[in-house]
Enzyme design. Sequence first.
Site, PDB file in Angstrom:
ATOM      1  CB  SER A  88      -0.059  -7.993  -1.513  1.00 28.49           C
ATOM      2  OG  SER A  88      -1.018  -8.794  -0.847  1.00 28.49           O
ATOM      3  CD  GLU A 133     -10.007   4.174   0.492  1.00 28.60           C
ATOM      4  OE1 GLU A 133      -9.838   5.404   0.401  1.00 28.60           O
ATOM      5  OE2 GLU A 133      -9.334   3.350  -0.162  1.00 28.60           O
ATOM      6  CE  LYS A 181      -4.236  -1.694   0.069  1.00 32.03           C
ATOM      7  NZ  LYS A 181      -5.142  -1.461  -1.082  1.00 32.03           N
TER       8      LYS A 181
END
Lengths: 411, 275
Positions: free
Chosen positions: A390, A123, A101
Site C-alpha cells: 500500500s 486528519e 491514499k
Amino acid sequence: MPALSSRWEPDANGRFGITEDSDGFGGRFVPETLMAAVTQLEAVYATARQDRAFWTELHDLLKHYVGRPSPLYHAKRLSERTGGAQIYLKREDLNHTGAHKINNTMGQILLTRRMGKQRIIAETGAGQHGVATATAAAVCGMACVVYMGAEDIRRQKLNVFRMELLGTRVVSVESGQKTLKDAINEAMRDWMSTSEHTHYVIGSVMGPHPFPQMVRDFQSVVGKEARAQSLAMAGKLPDCVIACVGGGSNAAGIFAPFLDDESVKLVGVEAAGEKLVEGRHAATLSAGAPGIIHGMRTYVLQDHDGQTLPVHSVSAGLDYPGVGPEHAYWKEAGRVEYVHADDDAALAAFTLLCETEGIIPALESAHAIASAVERAKTMAPEHMVIVNLSGRGDKDVVEVGRLLKRYVGDS
Amino acid sequence: MVASRIEAQLAASRPHGALLPYFTSGFPDVAATAEFVRRADRLGVAAVEIGIPYSDSIADGSVIQSSFHAALAGGHRLQHTFDMVTQLRSTISCAIIAMLSYSMVHRLGLRRFMEEASRVGFDGVILPDVPVEESAPTSKAAQDAGLSYIGLVAPTTSPARLRATVAGSSGFVYQIATAGTTGERTSLADTLKSETAALRELTTLPICAGFGVSTADHVREVCGFADGAIVGSALVRRIQEGTNAGLGASALADSVQRTLEDLISGTQPSRDRSE
C-alpha cells in the site's frame, strides 16, 4: 462506476449487513450540527456515483497525474525464499506521493468542487493521507488544513514539512493521546462550524455514512486493476489477497472487487503491536468489540465504560482504535479473515522485502508482507497470493534504523 | 400522561425563564460536583445537566474536553456518576439530566443504561452524537425506562429534520445556539430567535438553548424567547480556574455559586410570555 452485488452495499442509513439479528455496522453517529454536511455529501456523491463524466474525469487524473495503473509485480525472489505460493505485489507504493491514499483524495477533491466548496480539511496519522490531501488541494488550488496529533508531528517531521511545501497549514492537536484519533476529533470539530464552505476529506473507510462506502469506491480501483492484471498475467484469479488494516482503506480497495469471487480468500492483517498486550496494540477486529466511535458503529478498542483504549503499533498508519464498519461486516459475514502481525514480524518483513526484492515497503504494508509470507509457506508453488503493497517506506527508514539499532540520525 | 419532573420544573419557571447549568461529573471530583448541584438546586434552578466524561467527545470544545480528560485521569467511572445521582436525588428538587456520548451508552447496553440511569434518579438523557436517523431505538429505550429523551436541533437542521426530532423528543427540545462545538462565545447568533420561533411552530414542548450561551446577558437574551438557557463551558471554566488556583472545596463551591447567581440574574422576573 462501482458495481458490487447488493448484499455488499449499505442500506439507506449507511448500515452494512443489517439483518433481523444484527444492527449492522456503520450508520451516522455525529452531532446534529454535522448532519447537514453529511447529508449534502451523501446526495452529491449518490449523483456522482451514477455519473459517467465524474468517473471519466477521475480516471483521467489517476492515469496522468497519479500514474495509474500501478503494476502487479511477481516477487520471484521473495516467493523462492518463502518456499510456497507465488507472491505478487500490487505496487501502490509507486503512485504519486507514495501510497494508495491519493486514490481517495483525488476523488474527494472532485466532489468538493462539485459542492462548490473552496476549503478542505483532513486528519493524518503518519502523514501519508495528509500529504495526499495537501497534494490534491495544491493541484486543484484549494485551501487546506491538516490536523495532526502533536505526538505524530514529532515522529513525522519530514511529512509535516512536505505538507507545508504544498501550501497546507498543519495544525498540531494537543488533546487526548495527541495521535490519529484525536486528530479526527479535531477535524470533525472544525467541520462543525465550517461545513458551509469546507469539505472534510476523511482518509479511510471510516466515519459517518457515506464516507465508508465512498472511500471504498475510490480505493476499489486497486482491486479492479489487480483482478484484471491477475487474469492477464497468470490467466486466473489469485487464491488469496492480503492487505494490512488500520482504518482499512487499502484493504477495502483491493478486497471489494473480489468479494463475489468465492474462490478468492481475503485476509486482513491488523497490527498486534507488542504481542497483543492491552493498550499496546491496534488489532481492533481481533481483540475489540462492537461499539461507537467517530460517527460509526464498528469494532472498537474500549474499556468497560466505553472509553477508548490507548493503541500502539510500530507503524503510525495502523494505530487506530476503530476500523471501517465494512470490515466489521465482512468479519461477521465470514467473507474476510482477520489476522494480526506484531511489531517484530513487521520489522522482519520490512528488511526481508528490502533484501529480496529491492523494495522498501511502508511499515504498514510490511504487516501484510509478514502475514503473506507465513501463509504462502503453507501453500503449493502453483498457488498465487497478491499482497497490497500500500505504500513505500521512505518515511519509515529512520525509525526502522533506530529500532534495529543500525542507524542513528542527526538528532 | 403525568408531566415529567423536567416539564413541571420548566413550567414553574415559565414566568421568568429557566437556567439549566451543566457540570462535568467528577471534575474536579464527584463530591465537588455533588456540591455544585446542591448549590444550584438551592438557588432554584429548574434542572441540572450532568456531563459524563468521555475520552473522544466530538461535540465539545476545549474547556469541556479538558474537564473530561481531567476527570478520567482522576479515575472517574460511569458508576461514580450513578452513585452520586443516587445520593443527590432524595435531597434536591430540580430535575437531573444526563448528557453523554452514545459510545458509553452502547457499551453498557442501551436498555441497561436507560434503566440504570432512571433507577438512580436521572429524569432525562441527552445524547449529542445521536442524530434523528439513529434515534428511534434510543428514544424508545429512554422513554420505556421513564426518562425524558431530549432531542437536539441545530442552526443547520432542515425543516423536515426539525419535525422528526421534535416527534421523538420529550421533556424539552435542545436548540443548539451556535454551529460548532460547546464553548463560550462573545455573542449569540442573530438567527437564534427566529430559529426558536420556527421550532415553536412545531411543538408544544419547552425549548431550551445551549452551546455558546456564556453570560448573564446571554441568558437574558435567550430567556426572552426560549424557555431556558443552558450554560456549560462558562461554569466549567470557572471550576477549572478555581481548581488551578488551589481553592478548597467550599471556596470552590462558593465561587461556582457566585457565577450561578450572576447567571440567574439573567432570567427575567417580569418577562411577558404572551408575545
